[in-house]
Design a protein around this motif. Sequence first.
Motif, short mmCIF file in Angstrom:
data_model
loop_
_atom_site.label_atom_id
_atom_site.label_comp_id
_atom_site.label_asym_id
_atom_site.label_seq_id
_atom_site.Cartn_x
_atom_site.Cartn_y
_atom_site.Cartn_z
N HIS A 118 29.91 38.51 65.98
CA HIS A 118 29.87 39.90 66.44
C HIS A 118 28.45 40.44 66.47
O HIS A 118 28.22 41.61 66.16
CB HIS A 118 30.76 40.77 65.55
N ARG A 178 42.42 50.98 66.73
CA ARG A 178 41.07 50.50 67.07
C ARG A 178 41.13 49.75 68.40
O ARG A 178 42.08 49.00 68.67
CB ARG A 178 40.53 49.57 65.99
N ASN A 185 38.56 47.18 70.67
CA ASN A 185 37.33 46.38 70.72
C ASN A 185 37.21 45.77 72.11
O ASN A 185 38.12 45.05 72.55
CB ASN A 185 37.35 45.26 69.68
N SER A 200 29.89 45.31 72.12
CA SER A 200 31.24 45.73 71.77
C SER A 200 31.30 47.25 71.75
O SER A 200 30.51 47.89 71.06
CB SER A 200 31.66 45.17 70.41
N ARG A 204 33.61 50.22 70.46
CA ARG A 204 34.61 50.23 69.39
C ARG A 204 34.98 51.65 68.98
O ARG A 204 34.47 52.17 67.99
CB ARG A 204 34.08 49.49 68.16
#
Length: 890
Positions: free
Chosen positions: A146, A369, A371, A407, A409
């Motif tokens: 990540h 969430r 992503n 990403s 998020r």
Amino acid sequence: MALMLETGIAFVKTSVSPPLARLRPRLLPTALALALAPVATAALANDTAPATDAHQLDAITVTGSQLQARAEIDARRESAGIVDSLSADDIGALPDLTIAESLRRIAGVTTVYNDDIGQFASIRAAHPDYVPVTLNGLSIATTGDHGEGTRKINLQVIPSGAVQQLQAFKSLSPEHDAGALAGLINIVPSSAFDAGQSIFTATVGSSYSTYMDVPDDNSAGRDSKHSPYGRSAQLSWAPTFANDTIGLMVTGMYQQRPRTQSNNVVTNRLYYNDQGAAVAPTSPDWNGVAAPDSFGAHSYTNMFTKHGGTVRLDWRPNERLQASLFGFAYYSDEQETRNTNRVFNLDQHQDLTASSGSARIRGVDSQWRYNDFNRDQMGLQGNLDWAIDDDNRLRVDAGRSRAWYQSTRPFVTFVYNPNTRLDYDMSGKLASFDPANASALLDGANFSNRNTYRDVREAHSYVSHLRADFGHNADADDRGLGFTAGLEVRQMDMQRDIDATYYRQRQATLEGISFIPDFAIPGYSQPALWLDADQFWNNVVPTLAVDPALSRYNSLVNDYQYDERTVAGYINGLYSTDTLRLSAGLRLDRTQFDARMARALGGQILEGQAKASDSASEWLPYLNASWSISPRWKLKASASQTLGRPNPESIATVENVDELELTINRGNPQIQPRRSTNLDLGAEFYFSDGLGMLTATVFNKQIDDDILSVSQQETIDGQVWTVTSPINGERTRYTGLELGVVNSSFAALHPALAPLGASFNLMLVEGKSSYLYQGQKLALDQLQYQSKVAGNASLFWALPRGSEIRLSANHQGKYLEEFAVEPWKNIWIKPFTTYDLTAKWMINPAWQVRLEGRNLFGAQRGRLTGPNGDLFRADLEVGRTWMANISYRY
């Protein structure tokens, strides 16, 4: 060995119907027995009889898995070191989603998964950060998983369609990366000059995922996730020009695959004595019961999309000169929505039994969430290989690659503190609980927002690599004294930038913006509230007040820049006869790094940046020997020292906070490199006129100043967080045995068995690690990421005209994923065995149809914890995947 295999397979018997349960454990021992069947006869045969060419057999047409098995036998026989490989057709012979999953088919290589998708590769049970991955011998950029700044190469992005061979180097030479502490993986891209290369190939396919139960009612992203069907396409064009002196290889691919997952979780356990007081499980008055601290479930919807291609131009004007230019670009996008429901911070347990009891509920939450993971990989390489004359050869390679991660998020959690009780029962496959105030847990007005933010994480990594290698009398067929020498320069630049907006707490409730999904959530036995994400982010969030201090802190605290420059030189002396090849070499590595990161103190960002710089020179010796005792027997030995430099994140990251999992990762700028002393001794036996191979390798590694991630619990704002940081351990040792058998045809036993082939490999590892933390010495008889047993087995049957059926099993034993200061809180990965099937039908020489089944028995991945590492922590339901493809070749 049989006992170890039976133990490793037993755990999968309970989750399938009785007929399947009887079938599954038989493949590994059956493949071993079949593969070994001709060995005894061959061993008793005249050992001085010359081995015939494995490809010259009357009345046998060699195609598919049989041909690839023989190619791998030839590659192992011809290598001076301990090197195993997979060839192009074998990489695609089974339904592996990534080349990381393909690599697990090699003896001693295992895959590290992100849920059910293989991302990274491990050699001999070592951490993937210890295993460099090169492309055509050159380093490639990585942002880790990540963008956190690790050295492990994410193999999820690179598809198999443009790969001609995967090589796993277990014994090392001075020309290899000094950071290959456990081994090295090299990816060899396809070329128009490869043997058997088709001028044009096109493949289209579809996939079907059996577990698509999680609804996409509030999923974000561009694509819906309700359909179980995916799609794929691959193209390659490989013409040659100018009387076959110029070759062009162009590949392209597209793949889209939906997936849903259910992950039921009991994060940790609490321990009591008979008086109800909390104790450690090491306490003599512990009552023997492990009480759950939470019940939770993560429900995921995912869509994976990747596309890209390669271009390779080769120039071979004569037998002495070869040059190539190779470019690649791959783009990967993962859209993941995660709904989490928990009852957590359980305490004051009563009426305890081994599987039931009651507890006070201090917290209930509903989390949402999204992503959007983007992982791109691209690069350009050039190489020149010039045989100056019969004795001297020069090779020059240069490349630059880029890895990019981004990403987006958005995240929110709504929390309710009921301070009431629940009864629970963990005796079944899935735990159940019954709260005293079940209706209150479905009243959105009781839940207020806690952590609410949007952040965008972006990371870049660039690697420039230049190397020149010169050899005198050093080719495989040269005899007498010779040497190789080389110089290389490598520059690595990594950075991460986060832009975060955090909102103040307790400004909104779930009233009017939540719903109860039509979905029985595995591991969460009650109905649950899910967020109406569109209403919340479009209508509610614009009314929330921003927390500027918290936004600034989270925008800066995890930013870093890391630059590393390595200059290395080596020399390797050689002596070769018809039966013996010896080499002794020395490598000098000089590495310098500069790191810059935020300055944080007491939860506050200070002005300016923290800096860390260092440089070091390392002399590393290497010895290798290969002795052909006879045409059938070969011995190989190796001794070397290698390094394991700290990850950039270990130095340059101040803090990484995950509010969903309640984890904090902190760096350690004082961390030192690890150094490994490696010993290998291997024996190889070739039988059935080169159709079969039996290998056995013993290896031993001693790692000084090993780098371990150690976790401890901290209470922050009333919640228990897991805080992890890297430290140098005292010393790590491990010893292992690799066994491999390949028999590409059983024609020697009976002509009717000529189409049958089998392969089997097994790795057994014993390791010990110890480390110091806060003045206390802790020890464990296992290494991080080290399975004590891992193995593969395959059976393949060649049908007429190149068709075939192949069944394969892969087993990876239990291993430690994360250390904890309190050993009973260590996190373990459960043993995992999968079975895969491929049926290939050649309609005619041009057209092929392939049906593949992945994880045929729906094995679940899972985590364990507790004093003996055998208590349930989490299970992951992922189901099976079926794939159908049709290919045209010209």
